[in-house]
Design a protein around this motif. Structure first.
Motif, PDB file in Angstrom:
ATOM      1  N   SER A   8      13.374  27.855  70.529  1.00 18.87           N
ATOM      2  CA  SER A   8      12.494  27.887  69.585  1.00 18.87           C
ATOM      3  C   SER A   8      12.523  27.071  68.517  1.00 18.87           C
ATOM      4  CB  SER A   8      12.437  29.488  68.926  1.00 18.87           C
ATOM      5  OG  SER A   8      11.646  29.632  67.693  1.00 18.87           O
ATOM      6  N   ALA A   9      13.662  26.628  67.902  1.00 15.99           N
ATOM      7  CA  ALA A   9      13.788  25.905  66.840  1.00 15.99           C
ATOM      8  C   ALA A   9      13.683  24.289  67.120  1.00 15.99           C
ATOM      9  CB  ALA A   9      15.456  25.955  66.457  1.00 15.99           C
ATOM     10  N   ILE A  10      14.127  23.951  68.462  1.00 13.82           N
ATOM     11  CA  ILE A  10      13.512  22.631  68.643  1.00 13.82           C
ATOM     12  C   ILE A  10      12.438  22.407  68.881  1.00 13.82           C
ATOM     13  CG2 ILE A  10      16.131  22.135  69.569  1.00 13.82           C
ATOM     14  CD1 ILE A  10      14.734  22.155  72.377  1.00 13.82           C
ATOM     15  N   HIS A  11      11.594  23.617  69.522  1.00 12.32           N
ATOM     16  CA  HIS A  11      10.167  23.497  69.926  1.00 12.32           C
ATOM     17  C   HIS A  11       9.523  23.244  68.494  1.00 12.32           C
ATOM     18  CE1 HIS A  11       5.967  25.235  70.174  1.00 12.32           C
ATOM     19  NE2 HIS A  11       6.040  24.433  71.192  1.00 12.32           N
ATOM     20  N   ASN A  12       9.620  24.117  67.489  1.00  8.33           N
ATOM     21  CA  ASN A  12       9.132  23.886  66.238  1.00  8.33           C
ATOM     22  C   ASN A  12       9.204  22.473  65.635  1.00  8.33           C
ATOM     23  OD1 ASN A  12       8.169  26.495  66.327  1.00  8.33           O
ATOM     24  ND2 ASN A  12       9.822  27.328  65.126  1.00  8.33           N
ATOM     25  N   PHE A  13      10.429  22.056  65.838  1.00 12.28           N
ATOM     26  CA  PHE A  13      10.743  20.706  65.108  1.00 12.28           C
ATOM     27  C   PHE A  13       9.856  19.503  65.919  1.00 12.28           C
ATOM     28  CE2 PHE A  13      13.094  16.672  65.247  1.00 12.28           C
ATOM     29  CZ  PHE A  13      13.128  16.520  63.763  1.00 12.28           C
ATOM     30  N   GLY A  14       9.944  19.631  67.474  1.00 14.24           N
ATOM     31  CA  GLY A  14       9.026  18.863  68.105  1.00 14.24           C
ATOM     32  C   GLY A  14       7.447  18.672  67.833  1.00 14.24           C
ATOM     33  N   TYR A  15       6.933  19.935  67.842  1.00 10.51           N
ATOM     34  CA  TYR A  15       5.807  20.228  67.483  1.00 10.51           C
ATOM     35  C   TYR A  15       5.210  19.619  66.152  1.00 10.51           C
ATOM     36  CZ  TYR A  15       1.200  22.813  67.162  1.00 10.51           C
ATOM     37  OH  TYR A  15      -0.178  23.035  67.027  1.00 10.51           O
ATOM     38  N   SER A  16       6.135  19.914  65.193  1.00 12.34           N
ATOM     39  CA  SER A  16       5.877  19.304  63.992  1.00 12.34           C
ATOM     40  C   SER A  16       5.801  18.032  63.812  1.00 12.34           C
ATOM     41  CB  SER A  16       6.448  20.052  62.919  1.00 12.34           C
ATOM     42  OG  SER A  16       6.530  21.289  62.657  1.00 12.34           O
ATOM     43  N   TYR A  17       6.669  17.332  64.576  1.00 10.96           N
ATOM     44  CA  TYR A  17       6.590  15.761  64.726  1.00 10.96           C
ATOM     45  C   TYR A  17       5.559  15.209  65.302  1.00 10.96           C
ATOM     46  CZ  TYR A  17       8.440  11.108  65.199  1.00 10.96           C
ATOM     47  OH  TYR A  17       8.446   9.977  64.896  1.00 10.96           O
ATOM     48  N   LEU A  18       5.032  15.874  66.385  1.00 18.26           N
ATOM     49  CA  LEU A  18       3.757  15.410  66.738  1.00 18.26           C
ATOM     50  C   LEU A  18       2.555  15.950  66.245  1.00 18.26           C
ATOM     51  CD1 LEU A  18       4.904  15.111  70.446  1.00 18.26           C
ATOM     52  CD2 LEU A  18       4.626  13.274  69.107  1.00 18.26           C
ATOM     53  N   SER A  19       2.599  16.166  65.056  1.00 19.06           N
ATOM     54  CA  SER A  19       1.432  16.787  64.579  1.00 19.06           C
ATOM     55  C   SER A  19       0.859  16.175  63.308  1.00 19.06           C
ATOM     56  CB  SER A  19       1.684  18.305  64.072  1.00 19.06           C
ATOM     57  OG  SER A  19       2.534  18.201  62.646  1.00 19.06           O
ATOM     58  N   TYR A  20      -0.197  16.704  62.442  1.00 16.41           N
ATOM     59  CA  TYR A  20      -0.722  16.016  61.319  1.00 16.41           C
ATOM     60  C   TYR A  20       0.318  16.185  60.201  1.00 16.41           C
ATOM     61  CZ  TYR A  20      -5.247  15.607  63.798  1.00 16.41           C
ATOM     62  OH  TYR A  20      -6.227  15.304  64.568  1.00 16.41           O
ATOM     63  N   GLU A  21       1.362  16.680  60.422  1.00 18.81           N
ATOM     64  CA  GLU A  21       2.461  17.037  59.293  1.00 18.81           C
ATOM     65  C   GLU A  21       3.171  15.589  59.249  1.00 18.81           C
ATOM     66  OE1 GLU A  21       4.809  20.266  59.354  1.00 18.81           O
ATOM     67  OE2 GLU A  21       3.623  21.468  60.438  1.00 18.81           O
ATOM     68  N   ASN A  22       2.923  14.736  60.257  1.00 22.40           N
ATOM     69  CA  ASN A  22       3.937  13.574  60.368  1.00 22.40           C
ATOM     70  C   ASN A  22       3.015  12.366  59.938  1.00 22.40           C
ATOM     71  OD1 ASN A  22       5.848  11.557  60.721  1.00 22.40           O
ATOM     72  ND2 ASN A  22       6.059  12.163  62.776  1.00 22.40           N
TER      73      ASN A  22
END
Length: 120
Positions: A8-22
């Motif tokens: 869950s932790a790595i998924h949240n990190f990766g998802y955020s990295y490939l999102s409009y947050e980056n």
């Protein structure tokens, strides 16, 4: 430390990295990564060593972005009760003919892998 929280932790990190947050230097990083992927290249980010492949596309924007996100990785994991020291490998991978995923290997030699959806 809860090993069951790693996926869950790595998924949240990766998802955020490939999102409009980056957003770095006037654009979203996933757009640059998507353009590299569209040219048929495999993309890999090693979060523990801060390295990027394919090296020939390692731009200032990608370098800054990896730095920003790696600087916050330890705290991101701790917030989900995961110790970064328990990970021996952590990569975001985007193979040329597949979708992106994040992969980790923990200190028990257990693999954790999660596919990531990204903005279109």
């Amino acid at each position: 430390m809860k090993y069951k929280n790693i996926k869950s932790a790595i998924h949240n990190f990766g998802y955020s990295y490939l999102s409009y947050e980056n957003y770095v230097d006037g654009d979203f990083v996933f757009r640059e990564l998507k353009a590299i992927h569209a040219k048929g290249y495999d993309i890999s980010i090693d979060w523990l060593s801060r390295t990027f492949e394919p090296r020939q596309f390692y731009s200032t924007r990608i370098e800054k972005s990896i730095g920003y996100w790696t600087d916050s990785l330890r705290q991101h994991l701790l917030n989900q009760n995961v110790s970064i020291e328990s990970l021996t490998d952590l990569h975001l991978k985007w193979p040329a003919k597949q979708g992106p995923f994040i992969h980790a290997l923990d200190d028990r030699n257990v693999e954790h892998k999660k596919e990531i959806k990204y903005p279109s």
